[in-house]
Motif scaffolding. Structure first.
Motif, short mmCIF file in Angstrom:
data_model
loop_
_atom_site.label_atom_id
_atom_site.label_comp_id
_atom_site.label_asym_id
_atom_site.label_seq_id
_atom_site.Cartn_x
_atom_site.Cartn_y
_atom_site.Cartn_z
N THR A 63 -18.08 -11.77 -55.45
CA THR A 63 -16.64 -12.05 -55.38
C THR A 63 -16.04 -11.64 -54.04
N SER A 94 -23.06 -7.26 -57.96
CA SER A 94 -24.26 -7.65 -57.21
C SER A 94 -24.54 -6.70 -56.04
N ALA A 105 -13.75 -0.16 -59.63
CA ALA A 105 -13.51 -1.61 -59.66
C ALA A 105 -14.87 -2.31 -59.66
N SER A 131 -25.69 -13.98 -51.74
CA SER A 131 -25.24 -13.91 -53.14
C SER A 131 -23.98 -14.74 -53.38
C1 LIG Z 1 -29.68 -11.64 -54.33
C2 LIG Z 1 -28.63 -10.89 -53.55
C3 LIG Z 1 -28.40 -11.25 -52.24
C4 LIG Z 1 -27.45 -10.57 -51.49
N1 LIG Z 1 -27.22 -10.98 -50.21
C5 LIG Z 1 -26.25 -10.38 -49.50
C6 LIG Z 1 -25.98 -10.81 -48.16
O1 LIG Z 1 -26.59 -11.73 -47.62
N2 LIG Z 1 -24.99 -10.17 -47.49
C7 LIG Z 1 -24.28 -9.16 -48.05
O2 LIG Z 1 -23.37 -8.64 -47.40
N3 LIG Z 1 -24.54 -8.72 -49.29
C8 LIG Z 1 -25.49 -9.30 -50.03
N4 LIG Z 1 -25.75 -8.87 -51.30
C9 LIG Z 1 -25.02 -7.71 -51.84
C10 LIG Z 1 -23.72 -8.06 -52.62
O3 LIG Z 1 -23.77 -9.39 -53.12
C11 LIG Z 1 -22.51 -7.85 -51.75
O4 LIG Z 1 -22.37 -6.47 -51.44
C12 LIG Z 1 -21.19 -8.32 -52.39
O5 LIG Z 1 -20.15 -8.15 -51.46
C13 LIG Z 1 -20.85 -7.58 -53.66
O6 LIG Z 1 -19.86 -8.33 -54.34
P1 LIG Z 1 -19.62 -8.13 -55.90
O7 LIG Z 1 -18.49 -9.00 -56.30
O8 LIG Z 1 -20.88 -8.30 -56.64
O9 LIG Z 1 -19.14 -6.61 -55.91
P2 LIG Z 1 -19.63 -5.40 -56.84
O10 LIG Z 1 -21.09 -5.18 -56.69
O11 LIG Z 1 -19.08 -5.58 -58.20
O12 LIG Z 1 -18.86 -4.20 -56.14
C14 LIG Z 1 -19.19 -3.81 -54.85
C15 LIG Z 1 -18.19 -2.75 -54.37
O13 LIG Z 1 -16.92 -3.35 -54.24
C16 LIG Z 1 -15.95 -2.62 -54.99
N5 LIG Z 1 -14.97 -3.60 -55.46
C17 LIG Z 1 -15.19 -4.77 -56.11
N6 LIG Z 1 -14.02 -5.38 -56.34
C18 LIG Z 1 -13.04 -4.58 -55.84
C19 LIG Z 1 -11.62 -4.65 -55.80
N7 LIG Z 1 -10.94 -5.68 -56.30
N8 LIG Z 1 -10.94 -3.63 -55.21
C20 LIG Z 1 -11.59 -2.57 -54.68
N9 LIG Z 1 -12.93 -2.46 -54.70
C21 LIG Z 1 -13.65 -3.45 -55.27
C22 LIG Z 1 -16.75 -1.95 -56.10
O14 LIG Z 1 -16.09 -0.82 -56.60
C23 LIG Z 1 -18.03 -1.60 -55.35
O15 LIG Z 1 -17.85 -0.41 -54.63
C24 LIG Z 1 -26.72 -9.50 -52.07
C25 LIG Z 1 -26.96 -9.14 -53.40
C26 LIG Z 1 -27.91 -9.82 -54.13
C27 LIG Z 1 -28.13 -9.41 -55.55
#
Ligand SMILES: Cc1cc2nc3c(=O)[nH]c(=O)nc-3n(C[C@H](O)[C@H](O)[C@H](O)COP(=O)(O)OP(=O)(O)OC[C@H]3O[C@@H](n4cnc5c(N)ncnc54)[C@H](O)[C@@H]3O)c2cc1C
Length: 460
Positions: free
Chosen positions: A138, A72, A67, A133
């Motif tokens: 999401t 990010s 997924a 982020s």
């Molecule tokens: C500039 C920057 C700053 C950040 N700051 C923070 C912060 O302050 N705190 C923090 O916690 N994180 C931070 N992050 C990390 C990141 O944003 C988080 O981990 C966030 O929760 C990931 O969300 P995403 O939608 O990008 O998920 P993705 O990166 O697309 O996926 C992350 C994980 O979730 C799983 N996943 C996604 N959607 C589903 C679904 N519907 N069902 C089951 N599994 C799913 C994916 O398989 C993967 O294992 C940061 C990242 C960046 C680039």
């Protein structure tokens, strides 16, 4: 991937919602780690029924399914390391309801966190989890990683707001965990099992979230200090007297890289900065803010206390704080970013360890993060083309992990394990605990098709 499988998947989602083109595969191949693995097909399902049918095929055929939210993640969770399918959840982007009276939101997992926060605010409600982020990540990614942010010091992390989930299991069955009410203890707490499971146990298709009343007022303070040690000891004292909703810190190197984004010049000798915020009712914030201001001025090591005068100044402070991570690439082309946690009284020891390693191994290492809950982002900057730097950076990471465990901490506060920390799992968890986790994975995903290659060490 066999053509017949692509045909079956196309029948499920329609030809416009599946792609095997190089460009689309490439878009789904990376995440915040900067690593890349190509999937064999990307799908954009939009209903739980479609997700269920896709899972039935992948389960039957043993095809990996990953997924993807916004991609990010910082530990490789969304990377299709074994190829297969990427389920891009972008079309699950509806806020289904916000129940003002019962302070509950029901959302699809592709909703961007900041969008939900803004929508809740329109109802006078507050969704506190605030990863840096939040403008692009999401809710599904937040739930799967157990994301947190600066507000965790007062309000907790994503886990504390998830009341229930709709999840499609590896074999296509759809389950519903948790409740819509505030209380509920019927059966095992499966919601907690899926929070932080990194997409390895099921695909989340709906999330029931707790909301709270929106605080009416906020005050923001910037505190400049002589040393990181004094900053860390001040954190513990502040938390014993006040209830800030944010208590962030940046060390000298972090400050240097975002200095031009701060609303004022930094006096020479500033070695650390604390960003402290109070929120609540207007009267409470005014009185606690005056008390905090008085308290901070007299504390050892404090050079300057500045209260943000307007929203523009607050925005600039936060832009600087949130900009540390991206701005770090001005130091070196690559970054290893570890979101370790130690008891907050141990922060000085962890920062001293990072400084010592930077000196001994001739690396650039800097720290910033959520001082209030001990969640420190230790950033090792390097140029991977330089094999000495690459070897030393890996060594530094291992020593930092070892020190974190010695100090009674944990290897990840919010980014999860993914692929970047899986080899270190055994440093924190004993073998029996890992075995129970493997048994859960085996029960829910016997074919191992859900996000394979994540969390567990790959050498057995
Ligand atoms: C500039 C920057 C700053 C950040 N700051 C923070 C912060 O302050 N705190 C923090 O916690 N994180 C931070 N992050 C990390 C990141 O944003 C988080 O981990 C966030 O929760 C990931 O969300 P995403 O939608 O990008 O998920 P993705 O990166 O697309 O996926 C992350 C994980 O979730 C799983 N996943 C996604 N959607 C589903 C679904 N519907 N069902 C089951 N599994 C799913 C994916 O398989 C993967 O294992 C940061 C990242 C960046 C680039």
């Amino acid at each position: 991937m066999e053509k017949r499988i692509i045909r079956q998947l196309t029948d499920i989602v329609g030809p416009e919602n599946i792609s095997t083109t190089e460009a689309e595969l490439s878009c789904a191949s990376y995440d915040g780690t900067g690593r890349e693995y190509l999937p064999e097909a990307v799908l954009w399902p939009s209903t739980v029924d479609e997700v269920s049918k896709i899972m039935i095929i992948s389960h039957r055929e043993g095809i990996p399914v990953v997924a993807r939210g916004a991609g990010s993640g910082m530990t490789g969770g969304a990377l299709p390391v074994r190829g297969g399918l990427v389920l891009a959840m972008a079309k699950f982007n509806r806020i289904l309801s916000i129940d003002e009276a019962n302070q509950t939101a029901i959302v699809e997992p592709g909703v961007v966190t900041g969008v939900l926060q803004a929508e809740a605010r329109r109802f006078g409600l507050f969704y506190p989890p605030d990863p840096a982020s939040l403008k692009f990540c999401t809710i599904g990614g937040n739930v799967a990683e157990g994301a947190g942010g600066p507000s965790a010091v007062k309000y907790g992390v994503t886990r504390d707001y998830v009341k229930g989930l709709e999840v499609v299991l590896a074999d296509g069955r759809v389950i519903h965990t948790g409740v819509r009410t505030d209380k509920g203890v019927v059966g095992y707490d499966l919601t907690r099992l899926f929070v932080g499971s990194e997409g390895t146990l099921g695909i989340i298709t709906k999330v029931i979230l707790r909301l709270i009343p929106q605080p009416k007022a906020k005050q923001t303070f910037l505190v400049l200090l002589d040393s990181m040690k004094e900053a860390a000891s001040l954190v513990a004292r502040v938390l014993s007297r006040f209830t800030p909703c944010t208590l962030e810190f940046m060390d000298r190197t972090a400050l240097t890289i975002v200095a031009d984004q701060l609303p004022m010049a930094l006096p020479d000798g500033t070695d650390a900065v604390l960003l402290i915020e109070l929120d609540g009712t207007t009267a409470a914030v005014a009185s606690e803010g005056a008390e905090l201001d008085d308290y901070l001025i007299g504390q050892p090591g404090v050079r300057l206390v500045r209260q943000a005068e307007n929203q523009e100044e607050v925005d600039r402070l936060w832009a600087a704080r949130r900009g540390v991570s991206p701005a770090a690439f001005s130091l070196r082309p690559h970054k290893m970013s570890e979101d370790v946690v130690v008891p907050r009284t141990k922060i000085p020891e962890l920062v001293a360890c990072a400084e010592g390693l930077a000196r001994d191994l001739d690396l650039v290492i800097f720290c910033f993060g959520h001082a209030g809950d001990g969640n420190i982002h230790v950033n090792i900057m390097l140029d991977r083309a330089d094999s000495r730097q690459a070897t030393n950076a890996e060594l530094a990471k291992q020593r930092i992990f070892a020190r974190v465990i010695e100090l009674g901490g944990t290897l990840s506060g919010e980014h999860g394990v993914g692929i970047t920390k899986s080899s270190a799992l055994g440093m924190e968890l004993d073998q029996d605990t890992i075995e129970v986790m493997r048994m859960i994975k085996q029960t829910l995903d016997p074919a191992g098709s859900l996000n394979p290659g994540k969390i567990f060490p790959q050498n057995g």
